[in-house]
Each structure stands twice: as structure tokens, then as C-alpha cells.
Scaffold this motif. Sequence first.
Motif, PDB file in Angstrom:
ATOM      1  N   THR A   1       0.822  -1.212   0.000  1.00  0.00           N
ATOM      2  CA  THR A   1       0.000   0.000   0.000  1.00  0.00           C
ATOM      3  C   THR A   1       0.863   1.273   0.000  1.00  0.00           C
ATOM      4  O   THR A   1       0.324   2.378  -0.075  1.00  0.00           O
ATOM      5  N   LEU A   2       2.174   1.130   0.078  1.00  0.00           N
ATOM      6  CA  LEU A   2       3.063   2.287   0.087  1.00  0.00           C
ATOM      7  C   LEU A   2       3.423   2.698  -1.340  1.00  0.00           C
ATOM      8  O   LEU A   2       3.424   1.878  -2.256  1.00  0.00           O
ATOM      9  N   SER A   3       3.765   3.968  -1.511  1.00  0.00           N
ATOM     10  CA  SER A   3       4.254   4.435  -2.804  1.00  0.00           C
ATOM     11  C   SER A   3       5.666   3.882  -3.020  1.00  0.00           C
ATOM     12  O   SER A   3       6.313   3.396  -2.080  1.00  0.00           O
ATOM     13  N   GLY A   4       6.164   4.001  -4.246  1.00  0.00           N
ATOM     14  CA  GLY A   4       7.515   3.530  -4.542  1.00  0.00           C
ATOM     15  C   GLY A   4       8.570   4.204  -3.685  1.00  0.00           C
ATOM     16  O   GLY A   4       9.489   3.558  -3.182  1.00  0.00           O
ATOM     17  N   GLY A   5       8.422   5.515  -3.501  1.00  0.00           N
ATOM     18  CA  GLY A   5       9.379   6.255  -2.679  1.00  0.00           C
ATOM     19  C   GLY A   5       9.341   5.818  -1.221  1.00  0.00           C
ATOM     20  O   GLY A   5      10.378   5.693  -0.569  1.00  0.00           O
ATOM     21  N   GLN A   6       8.118   5.581  -0.704  1.00  0.00           N
ATOM     22  CA  GLN A   6       7.978   5.126   0.683  1.00  0.00           C
ATOM     23  C   GLN A   6       8.595   3.733   0.862  1.00  0.00           C
ATOM     24  O   GLN A   6       9.288   3.470   1.853  1.00  0.00           O
ATOM     25  N   GLN A   7       8.364   2.847  -0.106  1.00  0.00           N
ATOM     26  CA  GLN A   7       8.959   1.507  -0.032  1.00  0.00           C
ATOM     27  C   GLN A   7      10.483   1.590  -0.024  1.00  0.00           C
ATOM     28  O   GLN A   7      11.155   0.866   0.712  1.00  0.00           O
ATOM     29  N   SER A   8      11.022   2.490  -0.849  1.00  0.00           N
ATOM     30  CA  SER A   8      12.482   2.650  -0.902  1.00  0.00           C
ATOM     31  C   SER A   8      13.029   3.145   0.429  1.00  0.00           C
ATOM     32  O   SER A   8      14.108   2.728   0.867  1.00  0.00           O
TER      33      SER A   8
ATOM     34  N   LEU B   1      12.576   4.904  -9.708  1.00  0.00           N
ATOM     35  CA  LEU B   1      11.810   6.022  -9.154  1.00  0.00           C
ATOM     36  C   LEU B   1      11.655   7.134 -10.195  1.00  0.00           C
ATOM     37  O   LEU B   1      12.501   7.291 -11.077  1.00  0.00           O
ATOM     38  N   ASP B   2      10.568   7.912 -10.054  1.00  0.00           N
ATOM     39  CA  ASP B   2      10.413   9.050 -10.963  1.00  0.00           C
ATOM     40  C   ASP B   2      11.427  10.136 -10.591  1.00  0.00           C
ATOM     41  O   ASP B   2      12.084  10.061  -9.551  1.00  0.00           O
ATOM     42  N   THR B   3      11.558  11.145 -11.431  1.00  0.00           N
ATOM     43  CA  THR B   3      12.634  12.136 -11.280  1.00  0.00           C
ATOM     44  C   THR B   3      12.636  12.801  -9.910  1.00  0.00           C
ATOM     45  O   THR B   3      13.683  12.932  -9.276  1.00  0.00           O
ATOM     46  N   HIS B   4      11.465  13.219  -9.436  1.00  0.00           N
ATOM     47  CA  HIS B   4      11.377  13.900  -8.143  1.00  0.00           C
ATOM     48  C   HIS B   4      11.785  12.969  -7.014  1.00  0.00           C
ATOM     49  O   HIS B   4      12.593  13.323  -6.148  1.00  0.00           O
ATOM     50  N   ARG B   5      11.213  11.756  -7.001  1.00  0.00           N
ATOM     51  CA  ARG B   5      11.534  10.783  -5.943  1.00  0.00           C
ATOM     52  C   ARG B   5      13.005  10.390  -5.993  1.00  0.00           C
ATOM     53  O   ARG B   5      13.628  10.122  -4.979  1.00  0.00           O
ATOM     54  N   ARG B   6      13.548  10.343  -7.201  1.00  0.00           N
ATOM     55  CA  ARG B   6      14.954   9.955  -7.358  1.00  0.00           C
ATOM     56  C   ARG B   6      15.857  10.957  -6.661  1.00  0.00           C
ATOM     57  O   ARG B   6      16.776  10.582  -5.932  1.00  0.00           O
ATOM     58  N   ARG B   7      15.590  12.250  -6.883  1.00  0.00           N
ATOM     59  CA  ARG B   7      16.403  13.287  -6.222  1.00  0.00           C
ATOM     60  C   ARG B   7      16.283  13.182  -4.706  1.00  0.00           C
ATOM     61  O   ARG B   7      17.271  13.276  -3.978  1.00  0.00           O
ATOM     62  N   GLU B   8      15.045  12.989  -4.239  1.00  0.00           N
ATOM     63  CA  GLU B   8      14.768  12.888  -2.806  1.00  0.00           C
ATOM     64  C   GLU B   8      15.505  11.698  -2.183  1.00  0.00           C
ATOM     65  O   GLU B   8      16.147  11.813  -1.131  1.00  0.00           O
ATOM     66  N   MET B   9      15.424  10.540  -2.855  1.00  0.00           N
ATOM     67  CA  MET B   9      16.049   9.324  -2.322  1.00  0.00           C
ATOM     68  C   MET B   9      17.572   9.401  -2.383  1.00  0.00           C
ATOM     69  O   MET B   9      18.257   8.920  -1.484  1.00  0.00           O
ATOM     70  N   ARG B  10      18.109  10.003  -3.439  1.00  0.00           N
ATOM     71  CA  ARG B  10      19.565  10.165  -3.496  1.00  0.00           C
ATOM     72  C   ARG B  10      20.058  10.914  -2.272  1.00  0.00           C
ATOM     73  O   ARG B  10      21.004  10.494  -1.613  1.00  0.00           O
ATOM     74  N   GLN B  11      19.406  12.049  -1.990  1.00  0.00           N
ATOM     75  CA  GLN B  11      19.853  12.853  -0.856  1.00  0.00           C
ATOM     76  C   GLN B  11      19.719  12.067   0.441  1.00  0.00           C
ATOM     77  O   GLN B  11      20.645  12.051   1.273  1.00  0.00           O
ATOM     78  N   LEU B  12      18.584  11.391   0.637  1.00  0.00           N
ATOM     79  CA  LEU B  12      18.347  10.632   1.864  1.00  0.00           C
ATOM     80  C   LEU B  12      19.395   9.529   2.022  1.00  0.00           C
ATOM     81  O   LEU B  12      20.014   9.381   3.079  1.00  0.00           O
ATOM     82  N   VAL B  13      19.597   8.752   0.968  1.00  0.00           N
ATOM     83  CA  VAL B  13      20.522   7.610   1.039  1.00  0.00           C
ATOM     84  C   VAL B  13      21.947   8.085   1.305  1.00  0.00           C
ATOM     85  O   VAL B  13      22.611   7.610   2.245  1.00  0.00           O
ATOM     86  N   PHE B  14      22.430   9.039   0.518  1.00  0.00           N
ATOM     87  CA  PHE B  14      23.832   9.445   0.664  1.00  0.00           C
ATOM     88  C   PHE B  14      24.069  10.169   1.987  1.00  0.00           C
ATOM     89  O   PHE B  14      25.122   9.987   2.614  1.00  0.00           O
ATOM     90  N   ASP B  15      23.092  10.969   2.445  1.00  0.00           N
ATOM     91  CA  ASP B  15      23.227  11.624   3.753  1.00  0.00           C
ATOM     92  C   ASP B  15      23.307  10.589   4.867  1.00  0.00           C
ATOM     93  O   ASP B  15      24.143  10.691   5.775  1.00  0.00           O
ATOM     94  N   ARG B  16      22.437   9.575   4.807  1.00  0.00           N
ATOM     95  CA  ARG B  16      22.416   8.538   5.856  1.00  0.00           C
ATOM     96  C   ARG B  16      23.708   7.731   5.877  1.00  0.00           C
ATOM     97  O   ARG B  16      24.237   7.393   6.941  1.00  0.00           O
ATOM     98  N   LEU B  17      24.209   7.386   4.706  1.00  0.00           N
ATOM     99  CA  LEU B  17      25.443   6.603   4.641  1.00  0.00           C
ATOM    100  C   LEU B  17      26.622   7.397   5.191  1.00  0.00           C
ATOM    101  O   LEU B  17      27.470   6.858   5.900  1.00  0.00           O
ATOM    102  N   ARG B  18      26.644   8.708   4.877  1.00  0.00           N
ATOM    103  CA  ARG B  18      27.727   9.548   5.413  1.00  0.00           C
ATOM    104  C   ARG B  18      27.613   9.656   6.928  1.00  0.00           C
ATOM    105  O   ARG B  18      28.606   9.523   7.644  1.00  0.00           O
ATOM    106  N   GLU B  19      26.378   9.893   7.408  1.00  0.00           N
ATOM    107  CA  GLU B  19      26.160  10.005   8.862  1.00  0.00           C
ATOM    108  C   GLU B  19      26.612   8.739   9.587  1.00  0.00           C
ATOM    109  O   GLU B  19      27.187   8.800  10.674  1.00  0.00           O
ATOM    110  N   ALA B  20      26.323   7.592   8.981  1.00  0.00           N
ATOM    111  CA  ALA B  20      26.659   6.310   9.614  1.00  0.00           C
ATOM    112  C   ALA B  20      28.134   5.945   9.427  1.00  0.00           C
ATOM    113  O   ALA B  20      28.611   4.971  10.012  1.00  0.00           O
ATOM    114  N   GLY B  21      28.860   6.717   8.615  1.00  0.00           N
ATOM    115  CA  GLY B  21      30.274   6.440   8.387  1.00  0.00           C
ATOM    116  C   GLY B  21      30.517   5.145   7.650  1.00  0.00           C
ATOM    117  O   GLY B  21      31.525   4.470   7.869  1.00  0.00           O
ATOM    118  N   LEU B  22      29.594   4.790   6.737  1.00  0.00           N
ATOM    119  CA  LEU B  22      29.703   3.508   6.037  1.00  0.00           C
ATOM    120  C   LEU B  22      30.413   3.667   4.687  1.00  0.00           C
ATOM    121  O   LEU B  22      30.009   4.491   3.871  1.00  0.00           O
TER     122      LEU B  22
END
Length: 209
Positions: A135-142, A166-187
Motif C-alpha cells: 500500500t506504500l508508494s515507490g518512494g515510501q517503499q524505498s 523512481l520518478d525524477t522527483h523521488r529519485r532526487r529525494e532518495m539520493r539525498q536521503l541515502v547518501f546523507d544517511r550513509l555519510r552520517e553512519a560512516g559507512l
Amino acid sequence: MTEHQTLTLQEIRIALAGKTLVEVDARIAPGEVLTVMGPSGSGKSTLLALVAGFLAPVFHASGRVLLNGFDLTGLPAEQRGIGLLFQDPLLFPHLSVAGNLRFGLPRATRDRTARVEQALAQIGLTGFGDRDPSTLSGGQQSRVALMRLLLSAPRAVLLDEPFSNLDTHRRREMRQLVFDRLREAGLPSLLVTHDREDAEAAGGRVIEL
């Protein structure tokens, strides 16, 4: 807090039927994303399979995969402590959103319910725990897939075209979320993609195949 790790791909060479597909020699620092770019069939996913520990025996590989100097090369996939994020979220359909997140938690985790609630809040999905993932959108599932990965406390992360569905908008959003989280976690993270915008957003070095 997990000790920050360095992932080293030491003189990696992968060949198929005598033909070299991939040659990489690189060190990925904690919080760094190394991008490997190339068209379909260039060996990007084959490189990830080698690092993760499930390279098909039809390939011939040499070199070593090291995590903080410890040689992972001979270890089975489940003992390497490496997390994977694919282009499909691959959420378990028989589990709720919260159940998917709980699955990521190490067994010894205390206060699992509180950890899951906190995780949902961190990805903007407070109150979604009982929902069916379908029932989640593609972005929410990601976002759920990303948080499940982070909850599993990996020591390094592999990203296999994680934004391509992901569509263009969700892609930008997920890129930022993923890369920010990975940097924060030091992975230390290895991204394979054919999308130059992914590489630019990752902000690290780029190897072209």
C-alpha cells in the motif's frame, strides 16, 4: 555505535571465459561513496556480487576484499557484514512495514518496538508500522528498504542502481536521503549505476568501466 570501517578492493580482477570484465583497485573510506559507472553488461553487478560473496562460479576472480584490513574474500555472504540496496525495495510481502524493519534488527537488540517506531519517524513514516508494504508508494517503499538496511548495522554497503525505478522527483529525494544517511553512519559504500546524476549526487570518486 559501530566502529567505522574502510573497504578495500585490492587488485580485483574478474574474467569470464578468459576475457577480463572488471579491474578495480580502490580504497573506500568511512562515509565515502565510490561510484562504478558503465553500460549494461559491463560487469558492474558482477563486481558487487564478488564483494558481497555470491559471485557465480562461472567467473574467475582474483584479488582481495578487505574490511579494515580483515580479508573477507573466503567468507560466505552472510558472514561479511555487508548490506545491499537494490533497484527494487524487496520488502517482504508477508510482513507489515514494522515487521520488515524488525527483520533488519540484530537479534540482541533491546526495545525492538521502540527502535522500529524511532526508525519510522526518521524516514517520515510515523504511524505506518501496521501497513501492508504494497500500500506504500515507490518512494515510501524505498525509504523502508533503506532503513531496514541501516537497522541491520552493516559494516559496508553496496548500492545496485537503487534509484532507477523512481520518478525524477523521488529519485532526487532518495539520493539525498541515502547518501546523507550513509555519510552520517560512516559507512564505506560502493555504488554501481549508468546514471551520471547518481554519481554526481554521491559526491565521491568515479570509476568508469
